[in-house]
Design a protein around this motif. Structure first.
Motif, PDB file in Angstrom:
ATOM      1  N   THR A 174       0.835  -1.209   0.000  1.00 55.88           N
ATOM      2  CA  THR A 174       0.000   0.000   0.000  1.00 55.88           C
ATOM      3  C   THR A 174       0.866   1.254   0.000  1.00 55.88           C
ATOM      4  O   THR A 174       0.614   2.208  -0.733  1.00 55.88           O
ATOM      5  N   ARG A 178       1.068   4.120  -2.839  1.00 59.75           N
ATOM      6  CA  ARG A 178       0.788   5.513  -2.443  1.00 59.75           C
ATOM      7  C   ARG A 178       1.908   6.434  -2.932  1.00 59.75           C
ATOM      8  O   ARG A 178       1.657   7.540  -3.398  1.00 59.75           O
ATOM      9  N   THR A 184      -5.558   4.060  -6.304  1.00 58.25           N
ATOM     10  CA  THR A 184      -5.232   2.672  -6.002  1.00 58.25           C
ATOM     11  C   THR A 184      -6.496   1.851  -5.783  1.00 58.25           C
ATOM     12  O   THR A 184      -7.344   2.239  -4.981  1.00 58.25           O
ATOM     13  N   ILE A 189      -3.662  -3.416  -4.928  1.00 61.85           N
ATOM     14  CA  ILE A 189      -2.995  -3.735  -3.647  1.00 61.85           C
ATOM     15  C   ILE A 189      -2.701  -5.239  -3.582  1.00 61.85           C
ATOM     16  O   ILE A 189      -1.599  -5.656  -3.196  1.00 61.85           O
TER      17      ILE A 189
END
Ligand code: DC
Length: 239
Positions: A174, A178, A184, A189
């Motif tokens: 994650t 980011r 996202t 993920i």
């Protein structure tokens, strides 16, 4: 957050170090995307220590051999070392960075091609010996923060402070997504977590905490908190 103080790290006297060095060495190890390099760099900035990212040298060697021969089935230790002859570590304001034939290669070494192949190059024993020598030479006589996988175990077994950073692989995925700054999805993920788990297994052999490392699980820590912890540990170890 889990943090355990393993024996030896805070109470060690300077006399117990087998290798006498002039500088103070902080060794930060951990798996892919655990935030080692950015944390190490920020710790260095706070303390006025230079930072060395040992992974950047494995990446530079991979970029060098890819330039010469894109087929990994031809690669040997000798071929990689020969291709890497023009690589040096140059000091900048906060960190050392690798240059090849006098040119910075930061974008190239962070690219997908290098990331895909670097684990293979990092398994080569003579390439590992070359990286270790480059890192030790750059560190000689300085206060330094080094990061990688085996800084506290192989390269600086008598480092003054050893940290092993861990974080849950989904959290690492994650964070990585980011950093890219694009929207996202859950599927992204899941895919990135899978890639990180694969990299963890490829690098598992050399990613082992030293028995006297302080383990910091950063899953629920901000980067600022990680940096503060390491700076506090450094102050306590130095005093
Ligand atoms: O931390 P990184 O993703 O930039 O590391 C790149 C590769 O180099 C990765 O496969 C792990 C390896 N590496 C290593 O084996 N030993 C180190 N001290 C540093 C990195």
């Amino acid at each position: 957050m889990r943090r355990c103080f393993l024996p030896g790290i805070l109470e060690r006297s300077p006399q117990s170090d087998p290798v006498k060095r002039k500088g103070f060495v902080i060794a930060i190890d951990g798996p892919a995307a655990s935030g080692k390099s950015s944390t190490a760099q920020m710790v260095g900035e706070k303390l006025g220590y230079l930072h060395i990212d040992s992974g950047s040298l494995y990446r530079a060697a991979t970029a060098a051999i890819l330039r010469r021969d894109p087929d990994p089935s031809h690669w040997s230790d000798d071929a990689v070392l020969e291709a890497s002859r023009g690589i040096e570590l140059r000091p900048a304001r906060t960190s050392f960075y690798p240059a090849m034939d006098g040119q910075g290669i930061e974008d190239e070494i962070r690219g997908a091609d290098v990331t895909r192949h670097v684990s293979r190059v990092a398994q080569m024993p003579r390439v590992r010996a070359w990286v270790n020598e480059m890192v030790r030479a750059a560190a000689a006589g300085r206060d330094i923060v080094v990061d990688g996988r085996d800084m506290g175990t192989v390269v600086f077994p008598s480092a003054d402070l050893k940290i092993f950073l861990t974080a849950d692989s989904r959290e690492r995925a994650t964070r990585r997504l980011r950093q890219r700054g694009t929207p996202t999805s859950e599927q992204m993920i899941v895919d990135e977590t899978k890639r990180i788990n694969e990299r963890d297994s490829r690098d598992a052999r050399q990613t082992v905490p030293a028995s006297d490392a302080v383990l910091i699980d950063t899953t629920s820590l901000t980067q600022q908190e990680q940096v503060e912890r390491i700076v506090t540990l450094t102050d306590r170890t130095r005093s």
